[in-house]
Design a protein around this motif. Structure first.
Motif, PDB file in Angstrom:
ATOM      1  N   UNK A 146       0.824  -1.209   0.000  1.00  0.00           N
ATOM      2  CA  UNK A 146       0.000   0.000   0.000  1.00  0.00           C
ATOM      3  C   UNK A 146       0.857   1.258   0.000  1.00  0.00           C
ATOM      4  N   UNK A 147       1.960   1.215   0.731  1.00  0.00           N
ATOM      5  CA  UNK A 147       2.879   2.350   0.771  1.00  0.00           C
ATOM      6  C   UNK A 147       3.488   2.602  -0.606  1.00  0.00           C
ATOM      7  N   UNK A 148       3.879   1.530  -1.264  1.00  0.00           N
ATOM      8  CA  UNK A 148       4.438   1.653  -2.617  1.00  0.00           C
ATOM      9  C   UNK A 148       3.412   2.280  -3.565  1.00  0.00           C
ATOM     10  N   UNK A 149       2.171   1.819  -3.492  1.00  0.00           N
ATOM     11  CA  UNK A 149       1.109   2.349  -4.347  1.00  0.00           C
ATOM     12  C   UNK A 149       0.855   3.821  -4.040  1.00  0.00           C
ATOM     13  N   UNK A 150       0.912   4.184  -2.753  1.00  0.00           N
ATOM     14  CA  UNK A 150       0.702   5.580  -2.361  1.00  0.00           C
ATOM     15  C   UNK A 150       1.769   6.484  -2.964  1.00  0.00           C
ATOM     16  N   UNK A 151       3.010   6.027  -2.950  1.00  0.00           N
ATOM     17  CA  UNK A 151       4.110   6.816  -3.510  1.00  0.00           C
ATOM     18  C   UNK A 151       3.943   6.963  -5.022  1.00  0.00           C
ATOM     19  N   UNK A 152       3.621   5.860  -5.700  1.00  0.00           N
ATOM     20  CA  UNK A 152       3.412   5.908  -7.151  1.00  0.00           C
ATOM     21  C   UNK A 152       2.267   6.861  -7.497  1.00  0.00           C
ATOM     22  N   UNK A 153       1.181   6.768  -6.728  1.00  0.00           N
ATOM     23  CA  UNK A 153       0.017   7.637  -6.954  1.00  0.00           C
ATOM     24  C   UNK A 153       0.397   9.104  -6.794  1.00  0.00           C
ATOM     25  N   UNK A 154       1.154   9.403  -5.744  1.00  0.00           N
ATOM     26  CA  UNK A 154       1.561  10.791  -5.485  1.00  0.00           C
ATOM     27  C   UNK A 154       2.448  11.329  -6.605  1.00  0.00           C
ATOM     28  N   UNK A 155       3.339  10.491  -7.112  1.00  0.00           N
ATOM     29  CA  UNK A 155       4.277  10.938  -8.147  1.00  0.00           C
ATOM     30  C   UNK A 155       3.590  11.213  -9.478  1.00  0.00           C
ATOM     31  N   UNK A 156       2.517  10.477  -9.773  1.00  0.00           N
ATOM     32  CA  UNK A 156       1.860  10.667 -11.070  1.00  0.00           C
ATOM     33  C   UNK A 156       0.662  11.615 -11.013  1.00  0.00           C
ATOM     34  N   UNK A 157       0.335  12.102  -9.809  1.00  0.00           N
ATOM     35  CA  UNK A 157      -0.833  12.972  -9.664  1.00  0.00           C
ATOM     36  C   UNK A 157      -0.585  14.350 -10.276  1.00  0.00           C
ATOM     37  N   UNK A 158      -1.624  14.903 -10.871  1.00  0.00           N
ATOM     38  CA  UNK A 158      -1.566  16.258 -11.413  1.00  0.00           C
ATOM     39  C   UNK A 158      -1.882  17.295 -10.339  1.00  0.00           C
ATOM     40  N   UNK A 159      -2.586  16.842  -9.291  1.00  0.00           N
ATOM     41  CA  UNK A 159      -3.058  17.761  -8.261  1.00  0.00           C
ATOM     42  C   UNK A 159      -3.008  17.063  -6.909  1.00  0.00           C
ATOM     43  N   UNK A 160      -2.532  17.786  -5.889  1.00  0.00           N
ATOM     44  CA  UNK A 160      -2.457  17.237  -4.537  1.00  0.00           C
ATOM     45  C   UNK A 160      -3.379  18.019  -3.608  1.00  0.00           C
ATOM     46  N   UNK A 161      -4.037  17.296  -2.700  1.00  0.00           N
ATOM     47  CA  UNK A 161      -5.043  17.917  -1.845  1.00  0.00           C
ATOM     48  C   UNK A 161      -4.449  18.902  -0.841  1.00  0.00           C
ATOM     49  N   UNK A 162      -3.289  18.598  -0.296  1.00  0.00           N
ATOM     50  CA  UNK A 162      -2.735  19.451   0.762  1.00  0.00           C
ATOM     51  C   UNK A 162      -1.322  19.939   0.465  1.00  0.00           C
ATOM     52  N   UNK A 163      -0.802  19.655  -0.708  1.00  0.00           N
ATOM     53  CA  UNK A 163       0.569  20.070  -1.017  1.00  0.00           C
ATOM     54  C   UNK A 163       0.613  20.826  -2.338  1.00  0.00           C
ATOM     55  N   UNK A 164       1.369  21.913  -2.341  1.00  0.00           N
ATOM     56  CA  UNK A 164       1.692  22.612  -3.588  1.00  0.00           C
ATOM     57  C   UNK A 164       3.069  23.220  -3.428  1.00  0.00           C
ATOM     58  N   UNK A 165       3.780  23.348  -4.531  1.00  0.00           N
ATOM     59  CA  UNK A 165       5.113  23.931  -4.468  1.00  0.00           C
ATOM     60  C   UNK A 165       5.056  25.405  -4.091  1.00  0.00           C
ATOM     61  N   UNK A 166       3.928  26.068  -4.382  1.00  0.00           N
ATOM     62  CA  UNK A 166       3.782  27.480  -4.018  1.00  0.00           C
ATOM     63  C   UNK A 166       3.560  27.660  -2.515  1.00  0.00           C
TER      64      UNK A 166
END
Length: 423
Positions: free
Chosen positions: A361-381
């Motif tokens: 599940x942790x591996x899948x979470x990392x893969x999901x985060x890396x390919x996401x176009x949008x994050x709910x609580x994180x932005x580089x700005x």
């Protein structure tokens, strides 16, 4: 209780966001960009608004669950002291509280709410299911119960497997939004006695499929903004929790038709999120609910141009609505990485996942985060809220060292004790 000033800036108007959750971050960014001074309430744990550069100050107020009257009185005083121009209840508990307290609401600055009547209608889960039956909007067979004997009787009629959920969506049952029972024996194992916190439980025959969200804005019962999104995974292994991975889709005409039928029947003005279960194999659809408020994944419809937050503010200020028809596009992937990590951690502690499953599940979470176009609580700005959310999940280095060293220390202590005893 008081205000913790982070950064005082001079603004013409002040907006108060109530509920420190994921959508608070997106709203803070929006309103800060429009020139508002942004204050966020501290209650809540998902969003980390206290770390956002778009939030000027934080209000630590009385707990709404423990002291609702104290909160309302504090809210009146705070708005007066801070010259708040707009009150924006973000999380459901604040929406519920302000919707039903007309006298307090009328003493406040403009409150950003869908009509309290609509809020109450949408919160009436049984009433919404009955409305679906009237409008031929498909939903799984359902019933309600207020005691264990009634619950067993209703389940005997609608059959197993079945989903049981509280009438109020802010209340949990066994720390979950809903539980699935496969037999009477399973029911008694999961719910041996009637939960003291529950007035009424809603039971529905189990409907297979993933959750689909229909975000919308409407005026006088006519939809003019629409986005279709599919929740691929949640933070709970059985799929009953909060979305941690999803994707926007080109609007499905059937789901849009059902949503428009419900909106028209309610003469709906405002924004909302209609939820359905859709079986990908059979195409079967089952209505779940309409949330008459900003949704948890609010940044998703905003990223596709729906501007739902602004529509609610314009309604509160009695401004004319921009009813330009906009349908959000498909193909945008979104993720909530810290939420998924917390879900894995909780499931592991509750032994709902094995160590091997947790690693997968942790591996899948990392893969999901890396390919996401949008994050709910994180932005580089505005990275700090997302980073601090991770710190809440992952133990500090000192804690990790302590956990690793403790077993080794115990071994040495036992060896030393044994050697001393032999001497």
């Amino acid at each position: 209780m008081g205000i913790n000033n982070k950064q005082i800036t001079t603004q013409n108007e002040t907006i108060l966001l109530l509920g420190n959750y994921r959508p608070t971050l997106a709203l803070a960014k929006q309103f800060k960009g429009e020139g508002y001074k942004v204050i966020a309430g501290l209650e809540g744990w998902e969003g980390g608004a206290q770390y956002s550069k778009y939030v000027d100050s934080i209000w630590d107020h009385p707990d709404t669950a423990k002291s609702p009257d104290a909160f309302l009185q504090a809210l009146l005083s705070f708005c007066d002291e801070q010259k708040v121009s707009i009150v924006f209840p973000v999380a459901e508990e604040f929406v519920r509280l302000l919707a039903k307290n007309t006298e307090i609401r009328e003493q406040l600055p403009p409150v950003v709410l869908v009509s309290p009547t609509l809020v109450e209608q949408c919160l009436d889960k049984f009433g919404m299911l009955s409305r679906c039956t009237k409008l031929d909007v498909p939903t799984a067979p359902y019933g309600t119960a207020t005691s264990m004997p009634e619950l067993e009787e209703v389940l005997a009629i609608i059959g197993y497997p079945a989903v049981i959920r509280p009438e109020a969506s802010t209340v949990r049952i066994n720390d979950k939004k809903a539980i699935t029972v496969t037999s009477k024996e399973d029911l008694l194992a999961q719910l041996p006695v009637w939960p003291a916190s529950q007035g009424m439980l809603i039971c529905q025959a189990f409907a297979s499929g993933l959750r689909h969200n229909a975000y919308f804005a409407a005026k006088d019962g006519k939809v003019f903004r629409f986005l279709h999104a599919k929740i691929l995974r949640t933070d709970v292994p059985d799929g009953s929790g909060l979305a941690v991975e999803g994707i926007t889709l080109d609007a499905d005409p059937t789901l849009r038709r059902y949503t428009e039928a419900l909106v028209a029947d309610m003469n709906y003005t405002g924004i909302g999120c209609a939820q359905y279960l859709v079986d990908d194999e059979t195409g079967a659809i089952s209505f779940l609910e309409i949330n008459a408020r900003i949704a948890g994944n609010h940044c998703v419809p905003e990223a596709t141009g729906l501007k739902l937050g602004q529509i609610l503010v314009d309604l509160a200020l009695n401004k004319s609505l921009d009813t330009t028809s906009i349908t959000g596009k498909g193909g945008m992937r979104y993720a909530w990485f810290s939420g998924e990590l917390m879900g894995i951690k909780i499931a592991l502690l509750r032994k709902q996942l094995s160590a091997k499953q947790a690693v997968s599940s942790l591996y899948l979470a990392v893969v999901t985060a890396l390919r996401a176009d949008l994050h709910m609580t994180f932005s580089w700005q505005d990275p700090k809220p997302g980073i601090m959310a991770l710190f809440r999940v992952v133990p500090s280095p000192a804690r990790i060292i302590q956990r690793v060293c403790a077993p080794i220390s115990n071994i040495f202590k036992k060896s030393f004790s044994k050697g001393t005893h032999q001497q």
